[in-house]
Design an enzyme around this catalytic site. Sequence first.
Site, mmCIF file in Angstrom:
data_model
loop_
_atom_site.group_PDB
_atom_site.id
_atom_site.type_symbol
_atom_site.label_atom_id
_atom_site.label_comp_id
_atom_site.label_asym_id
_atom_site.label_seq_id
_atom_site.Cartn_x
_atom_site.Cartn_y
_atom_site.Cartn_z
ATOM 1 N N ARG A 168 43.883 -2.341 15.992
ATOM 2 C CA ARG A 168 43.456 -2.134 17.370
ATOM 3 C C ARG A 168 42.784 -0.768 17.518
ATOM 4 O O ARG A 168 43.026 0.142 16.721
ATOM 5 C CB ARG A 168 44.658 -2.226 18.313
ATOM 6 C CG ARG A 168 45.439 -3.528 18.204
ATOM 7 C CD ARG A 168 46.714 -3.474 19.046
ATOM 8 N NE ARG A 168 47.456 -4.723 18.993
ATOM 9 C CZ ARG A 168 48.439 -4.984 18.142
ATOM 10 N NH1 ARG A 168 48.797 -4.045 17.245
ATOM 11 N NH2 ARG A 168 49.082 -6.135 18.162
ATOM 12 N N LYS A 194 52.061 -1.400 18.419
ATOM 13 C CA LYS A 194 52.672 -1.576 19.739
ATOM 14 C C LYS A 194 54.184 -1.422 19.640
ATOM 15 O O LYS A 194 54.803 -1.829 18.664
ATOM 16 C CB LYS A 194 52.335 -2.967 20.290
ATOM 17 C CG LYS A 194 50.908 -3.115 20.789
ATOM 18 C CD LYS A 194 50.718 -4.473 21.431
ATOM 19 C CE LYS A 194 49.344 -4.601 22.063
ATOM 20 N NZ LYS A 194 49.155 -5.914 22.709
ATOM 21 N N HIS A 263 37.937 -5.808 20.222
ATOM 22 C CA HIS A 263 38.788 -6.939 19.838
ATOM 23 C C HIS A 263 38.008 -7.967 19.026
ATOM 24 O O HIS A 263 38.607 -8.712 18.226
ATOM 25 C CB HIS A 263 39.399 -7.594 21.068
ATOM 26 C CG HIS A 263 40.615 -8.413 20.764
ATOM 27 N ND1 HIS A 263 41.824 -7.862 20.412
ATOM 28 C CD2 HIS A 263 40.793 -9.757 20.707
ATOM 29 C CE1 HIS A 263 42.701 -8.819 20.171
ATOM 30 N NE2 HIS A 263 42.097 -9.976 20.333
ATOM 31 N N ARG A 266 38.422 -7.126 15.488
ATOM 32 C CA ARG A 266 39.762 -7.540 15.057
ATOM 33 C C ARG A 266 39.773 -9.053 14.791
ATOM 34 O O ARG A 266 40.328 -9.506 13.786
ATOM 35 C CB ARG A 266 40.765 -7.174 16.147
ATOM 36 C CG ARG A 266 42.228 -7.473 15.849
ATOM 37 C CD ARG A 266 43.066 -6.750 16.893
ATOM 38 N NE ARG A 266 44.399 -7.273 17.057
ATOM 39 C CZ ARG A 266 45.442 -6.928 16.306
ATOM 40 N NH1 ARG A 266 45.280 -6.082 15.318
ATOM 41 N NH2 ARG A 266 46.636 -7.435 16.536
ATOM 42 N N HIS A 289 51.267 -8.907 14.937
ATOM 43 C CA HIS A 289 51.586 -9.874 15.979
ATOM 44 C C HIS A 289 53.078 -10.170 15.984
ATOM 45 O O HIS A 289 53.676 -10.389 14.927
ATOM 46 C CB HIS A 289 50.825 -11.184 15.761
ATOM 47 C CG HIS A 289 49.380 -11.119 16.110
ATOM 48 N ND1 HIS A 289 48.437 -11.978 15.588
ATOM 49 C CD2 HIS A 289 48.693 -10.289 16.939
ATOM 50 C CE1 HIS A 289 47.241 -11.684 16.082
ATOM 51 N NE2 HIS A 289 47.375 -10.666 16.900
ATOM 52 N N TYR A 298 43.224 -17.174 15.777
ATOM 53 C CA TYR A 298 42.113 -16.712 14.956
ATOM 54 C C TYR A 298 41.789 -17.673 13.811
ATOM 55 O O TYR A 298 40.839 -17.457 13.070
ATOM 56 C CB TYR A 298 42.447 -15.338 14.348
ATOM 57 C CG TYR A 298 42.657 -14.249 15.370
ATOM 58 C CD1 TYR A 298 41.591 -13.760 16.124
ATOM 59 C CD2 TYR A 298 43.920 -13.699 15.578
ATOM 60 C CE1 TYR A 298 41.781 -12.763 17.058
ATOM 61 C CE2 TYR A 298 44.112 -12.695 16.514
ATOM 62 C CZ TYR A 298 43.051 -12.233 17.251
ATOM 63 O OH TYR A 298 43.238 -11.240 18.178
#
Length: 315
Positions: A168, A194, A263, A266, A289, A298
């Site tokens: 990110r 995150k 994004h 990504r 994730h 994806y």
Amino acid sequence: MTEKSLPATQLESRKLTQADFHRLADVPPELEWFANINNPKTQRAYKIDLQDFTGFVGIHAPEEMRTVTRAHIIAWRTTLEQRGLAPSTIRRKLSAIASLFDHLCEKNAVTHNPVAGVKRPRSTNNEGSTPALSDLEASELLVFPDDTTLKGKRDRAILATLLYHGIRREEVSTLNVKDIHPRGGVPHLNIKGKGGKIRYIPIHAQALRLIVDYLEAAGHEEDVNGPLFRPLRNNRTGRLNKHLHPDSIYHAIVKPYAGLGVHSLRATAATNALEHEADIAKVQQWLGHANISTTRLYDRRKSRPEDSPTFRIKY
């Protein structure tokens, strides 16, 4: 200096007063939950979702959340559907309320989570909507910046970091020079993801070459504790020894060169890895994730036109 060596007056000033103790003890767990959300974007989204729910139910004080029942949640979900919100938005809103009640259960403020068991709308799309670059477009993007200038070297290094590692923009922004280090003899990136989660990603040889080229030109390769990617000018304070802001990565680098959002790079990295037979569980870990269903967005291998039965028909 240790705590024992501090003057008594300083130790005394660090103690909670009785009033402070009771004030902190009286903080409702609902507010404690919100304060513990570290990511500003998540906090902002959850605040909107919580205001949406409390406005619908008619809640005016944090403690009133404890009277919420499953019937309230189902009625709100029905209203969200009638408003025509996307299934993904409704799922996020329900997740926000579920997260709050998980915290209230942990604090024994409620006996159960009323969101548990409430059906959430299914996604209407098994494939993500974020556009991804083709292999040719990605390779052309990497040579687009002018590598005879410091800006061009930095921008190439950043684009390569994004395209080869699927991280990110916030994760790129917070990288320090020391976050490039060997693990098992292989150079890795130390990524702060995150929720403060750390993951280690092997650096692609091409990306490493471009990063080293940039560092040598910029001259801060020995500043191991300093930011990896830095601004080239600062009209406000003049300070350049700072992390490049995530918004600058988008507005000054990715958008001008690629015409897309960060994004999308990504998505490009994830899609490319999956198309070249990377294990989807490994890709999930690689991207950071929490749920593999996000990673599957994806995975566009099932929709490749060259694999269509159309091209297997012979008359």
